[in-house]
Design a protein around this motif. Structure first.
Motif, mmCIF file in Angstrom:
data_model
loop_
_atom_site.group_PDB
_atom_site.id
_atom_site.type_symbol
_atom_site.label_atom_id
_atom_site.label_comp_id
_atom_site.label_asym_id
_atom_site.label_seq_id
_atom_site.Cartn_x
_atom_site.Cartn_y
_atom_site.Cartn_z
ATOM 1 N N ASP A 82 83.378 57.724 28.955
ATOM 2 C CA ASP A 82 84.442 56.839 29.292
ATOM 3 C C ASP A 82 85.540 57.444 30.406
ATOM 4 O O ASP A 82 86.158 58.488 30.014
ATOM 5 C CB ASP A 82 84.980 56.160 28.155
ATOM 6 C CG ASP A 82 86.245 55.343 28.503
ATOM 7 O OD1 ASP A 82 86.403 54.789 29.644
ATOM 8 O OD2 ASP A 82 87.168 55.035 27.638
ATOM 9 N N GLY A 108 87.429 50.380 31.799
ATOM 10 C CA GLY A 108 86.085 49.873 31.373
ATOM 11 C C GLY A 108 84.957 50.270 32.192
ATOM 12 O O GLY A 108 83.904 50.039 31.953
ATOM 13 N N ARG A 137 79.792 50.038 34.380
ATOM 14 C CA ARG A 137 80.728 49.433 33.193
ATOM 15 C C ARG A 137 80.219 49.622 31.691
ATOM 16 O O ARG A 137 78.998 49.627 31.567
ATOM 17 C CB ARG A 137 80.935 47.797 33.664
ATOM 18 C CG ARG A 137 81.132 47.397 35.043
ATOM 19 C CD ARG A 137 82.499 48.061 35.064
ATOM 20 N NE ARG A 137 83.592 47.197 34.527
ATOM 21 C CZ ARG A 137 84.884 47.711 34.403
ATOM 22 N NH1 ARG A 137 85.332 48.316 35.150
ATOM 23 N NH2 ARG A 137 85.781 46.758 33.647
ATOM 24 N N HIS A 138 81.152 49.521 30.961
ATOM 25 C CA HIS A 138 80.884 49.889 29.649
ATOM 26 C C HIS A 138 79.557 48.872 29.058
ATOM 27 O O HIS A 138 78.499 49.470 28.351
ATOM 28 C CB HIS A 138 82.033 49.661 28.420
ATOM 29 C CG HIS A 138 82.944 50.860 28.552
ATOM 30 N ND1 HIS A 138 83.920 51.204 27.682
ATOM 31 C CD2 HIS A 138 82.996 52.018 29.679
ATOM 32 C CE1 HIS A 138 84.455 52.277 28.062
ATOM 33 N NE2 HIS A 138 84.133 52.707 29.208
ATOM 34 N N GLU A 139 79.722 47.600 29.363
ATOM 35 C CA GLU A 139 78.734 46.559 28.799
ATOM 36 C C GLU A 139 77.443 46.971 29.470
ATOM 37 O O GLU A 139 76.403 46.136 28.974
ATOM 38 C CB GLU A 139 79.425 45.106 29.169
ATOM 39 C CG GLU A 139 79.584 44.875 30.844
ATOM 40 C CD GLU A 139 80.960 45.190 31.280
ATOM 41 O OE1 GLU A 139 81.426 44.767 32.269
ATOM 42 O OE2 GLU A 139 81.606 46.088 30.481
ATOM 43 N N ASP A 140 77.531 47.630 30.544
ATOM 44 C CA ASP A 140 76.024 47.876 31.351
ATOM 45 C C ASP A 140 75.160 48.902 30.520
ATOM 46 O O ASP A 140 73.986 49.185 31.239
ATOM 47 C CB ASP A 140 76.307 47.895 32.698
ATOM 48 C CG ASP A 140 76.878 46.616 33.421
ATOM 49 O OD1 ASP A 140 76.404 45.255 32.759
ATOM 50 O OD2 ASP A 140 77.463 46.832 34.152
ATOM 51 N N ASP A 183 71.000 41.221 32.769
ATOM 52 C CA ASP A 183 70.799 41.502 31.490
ATOM 53 C C ASP A 183 69.458 41.198 30.892
ATOM 54 O O ASP A 183 69.375 40.656 29.999
ATOM 55 C CB ASP A 183 71.813 40.854 30.584
ATOM 56 C CG ASP A 183 71.886 41.482 29.290
ATOM 57 O OD1 ASP A 183 71.549 42.651 29.035
ATOM 58 O OD2 ASP A 183 72.046 40.497 28.259
#
Length: 762
Positions: free
Chosen positions: A90, A94, A199-202, A271
């Motif tokens: 990190d 984000g 990005r974290h969500e990826d 996604d």
């Protein structure tokens, strides 16, 4: 045995002789496979186990030592650590970055261009597989003597391969090193690092979850190039006439990989994948077994559906092929049409080759006949683990007793002036522009610093300027003298380089290059180096996110120096505040030597090697808490806008740092070094040219050359703090380098520095 060896054949013909030894397996390993399966393996199963249980893929000699890294305190910044394709950390807002360093040593000796090119391609796919867009690469290289005929064969091909592949991908090459030493003459080291942003969500992981989900192979078609490839080639020592086994080195196609990158980025944005794995060493054998073993079920694959470039390939060859530019994804049936449409848009070959199953088996068929039925974890993660014998070599004491302090040193300023010009022109210290100009440093427009700066710096977020700095370092001579201390010094130098450009060091990736693990002395070196890296990272509070072990780097019974190459990644809140190494011409900035005072650290130095062909003694002593305080001081200087330039002091000593900083900024300096030496050095070295020689060429650790505007000097000294030694040594002024009674025009130094590589390789 029939041309297609089925599972039913294996059950009914237990006594069929199989070529397990030719595939690199030991007799007890082959017997273990039979015990796992309760029968002899099919030829396809034997192929899978042989490549997956190779040293390169299974880490069977290094696992017991690498576990030391798992005992390090967990960093809050660490999102993904060891065990995945690449580590992820990190960096704030984000954003995350993923980075990793790996080796492609043996393939690059056999076929320099393709070996190096596919090394870049492979490490980039590791980054893609984490859900990231690759944003940069680096290339730490080691070769034999620069003037040796084989170096002139290998180096240009390696450099062309790195540049040819990386430039075509549109990725900036922002750093690395090129080192020459006789120990690498028959076994060059071609290490490659890549970094990506996400990005974290990826974030994506390599796992096959969800029974009924589809197994999708996409990218290049599978060919005969690289059958066995690096998994076999990197698991064997070179003989005097080259390696005994020479499987085909992989052939890279960067244009296909560029399409694959863009295809993956769009797939991630939509996604569309549950899990994903690149196909590198061991090819489909690795991708299928690792995805299945990391998931919550089994996997069934129809091997005859794999798109081929060569229709004559046997099932075993398809499973072992290490053809490049391929990925394997797990996709939900409801999303497969969108997945296929994106592949079609980017002209990427794609095929559904199987599905995730309820069971716990990896099953592979060939035209309806079952040729593989194995527990996937036994292929991917439960291979042999060896506690190899290790022993401190008998020659170590004599080597350490042979100090470079006894070597003749210049006794006059004229001799010192001649030495200074020779040293900047030695291949290890000379300008590497002949190499680096073949790489694109600024493609994509986010490069803030690149070679020959202390670290490469890349902007990640164009809105805020948030970015990362990366440095790779390693000193095989220091590690030969003392592998524990040498490894600690490698971590410290990479850490210092990142701090010198104004970044905060955050995480480590390592590429551990050693000789044969079957040699007790090599395993002792390896164990000591691992301990050194772990202890340094523990003290500096850096997690080891992953990396690579490369054994069998030797020719006959002559191993390379133990060469752990350390990559350190750091963060900058705004890359506009990075600190360059070049001095500002006519600025009259004040020059400071920040950090340790200079001791009599000539053992293992570039001077001892270049001038006397000498390796002996002990490496410089290292205080990691002092190293940490120096890094924090450099960070405060950069954050406060108090520093004009900074350059770490390492190979070649303070002279090399001064010379490079002057050449980079086309600036002269006036310097007095009389107060920079330790009391011990002052006591042992006569005044005059000899004392100045020690001040210039000693390689004492934990030092940085810093330039500060005079009107900011008081604030800079406050920012450095009372717990970090600092000595005012001079000013930036004029066109000459004037150090005590030594004067050299910057133009003359630059000519010597720049002339070496064109003379050798042009």
């Amino acid at each position: 045995m029939s041309s297609v060896d089925k599972v039913t054949d294996a059950e009914g013909t237990p006594d069929v002789e199989q070529p397990w030894a030719e595939l690199g397996l030991k007799e007890d390993e082959y017997q273990r496979i039979r015990d796992i399966l309760g029968r002899r393996p099919t030829s396809a199963e034997l192929a899978m186990y042989s490549v997956m249980w190779s040293e390169h893929c299974s880490y069977k000699s290094s696992k017991v030592h690498l576990r030391t890294f798992g005992d390090l305190p967990r960093s809050e910044a660490l999102l993904v650590g060891m065990g995945e394709n690449a580590g992820v950390v990190d960096i704030g807002d984000g954003w995350a970055v993923t980075f990793k360093i790996e080796s492609h040593n043996h393939p690059s000796f056999v076929e320099p261009y393709q070996g190096a090119a596919t090394g870049i391609g492979g490490i980039v796919r590791d980054i893609i597989s984490m859900g990231a867009r690759p944003i940069g690469v680096m290339d730490p290289l080691r070769f034999g003597p620069a003037y040796a005929p084989d170096t002139r064969r290998v180096l240009p091909g390696v450099v062309a391969g790195i540049g040819g592949y990386g430039n075509c991908l549109g990725l900036p090459n922002i750093g690395g090193e090129t080192v020459f030493d006789a120990c690498y003459a028959g076994n060059p080291l071609v290490n490659a690092l890549a970094v990506g942003a996400l990005r974290h969500e990826d974030l994506k992981l390599a796992k096959a979850s969800g029974p009924g989900n589809l197994v999708v192979l996409f990218g290049a078609r599978t060919g005969g190039d690289g059958i066995g490839g690096v998994s076999v080639l990197a698991s064997e020592t070179f003989g005097d006439e080259g390696p005994a086994k020479r499987p085909s080195v992989q052939v890279g196609d960067p244009f296909t990989e560029k399409l694959l990158i863009e295809c993956c980025v769009e797939i991630y944005a939509a996604d569309l994948v549950v899990g994903i794995q690149d196909l590198g060493g061991a090819g489909l054998s690795c991708a299928t077994s690792e995805l299945a073993s990391a998931g919550d079920g089994g996997m069934r694959v129809e091997l005859d559906k794999v798109p081929l470039r060569d229709s004559s390939l046997s099932p075993e060859e398809i499973l072992m092929s290490e053809s490049q530019e391929r990925m394997c994804a797990i996709v939900e049936p409801s999303k497969i049409d969108e997945f296929l449409a994106i592949c079609a848009k980017w002209d990427v070959t794609v095929c559904v080759i199987g599905e995730v199953t309820e069971g716990d088996r990896l099953e592979i068929t060939w035209h309806g006949e079952q040729i593989v039925d194995v527990p996937p974890e036994t292929v991917a993660h439960e291979g042999p683990v060896y506690q190899r014998p290790l022993a401190r070599p008998e020659w170590q004491d004599d080597l350490q007793a042979d100090s470079a302090v006894r070597l003749p040193r210049p006794e006059s300023y004229d001799a010192l002036r001649e030495l200074a010009l020779r040293m900047v022109a030695t291949p290890n210290l000379a300008d590497k522009k002949w190499i680096t100009e073949q790489y694109d440093h600024y493609v994509r427009g986010n490069t803030a610093l690149a070679q020959p700066e202390d670290s490469g710096v890349l902007r990640v977020d164009e809105q805020t300027g948030r970015g990362v700095a990366i440095s790779t370092d390693g000193n095989g001579r220091f590690c030969k003298l003392d592998p524990y201390e040498g490894a600690r010094l490698a971590v410290a130098e990479a850490y210092r380089n990142v701090a010198t450009v104004g970044a905060r060091p955050l995480a480590v990736s390592d590429c551990l290059n050693f000789g044969s693990p079957e040699e007790p002395a090599v395993m002792w070196q390896f164990q000591q180096a691992i301990s050194g890296i772990a202890d340094a990272c523990r003290e500096l509070e850096l997690p080891v996110t992953g990396g690579n072990v490369s054994f069998y780097n030797q020719t006959g019974d002559v191993a390379i120096h133990p060469t752990p190459v350390i990559g350190v990644l750091g963060t900058l809140e705004d890359v506009a505040r990075r600190t360059p190494m070049g001095l500002r011409r006519d600025s009259e900035d004040v020059l400071l030597l920040v950090g340790a005072k200079t001791g009599l650290d000539l053992d293992g130095s570039e001077w001892a090697y270049a001038e006397h062909d000498h390796i002996g003694g002990r490496p410089p002593r290292l205080d990691l808490q002092a190293e940490r305080r120096l890094a924090e001081a450099l960070d405060r200087l950069a954050e406060g806008g108090l520093v004009s330039a900074a350059h770490d002091v390492s190979d070649g000593g303070l002279w090399q740092s001064i010379a490079e900083a002057c050449i980079r900024g086309e600036a002269g300096v006036e310097i007095d070094l009389t107060s920079t030496l330790t009391d011990e050095a002052l006591d042992e070295v006569p005044m005059g040219a000899e004392r100045l020689f020690v001040a210039l060429f000693s390689e004492t650790a934990t030092r940085a050359l810093v330039a500060v505007p005079e009107d900011k000097l008081d604030d800079a000294l406050v920012a450095i703090g009372d717990d970090v030694p600092v000595t005012r040594i001079g000013l930036v002024t004029g066109d000459d380098i004037l150090i005590d009674d030594l004067r050299l025009p910057v133009a003359d130094v630059a000519t010597a520095w720049r002339g070496t590589f064109p003379a050798i390789f042009a």
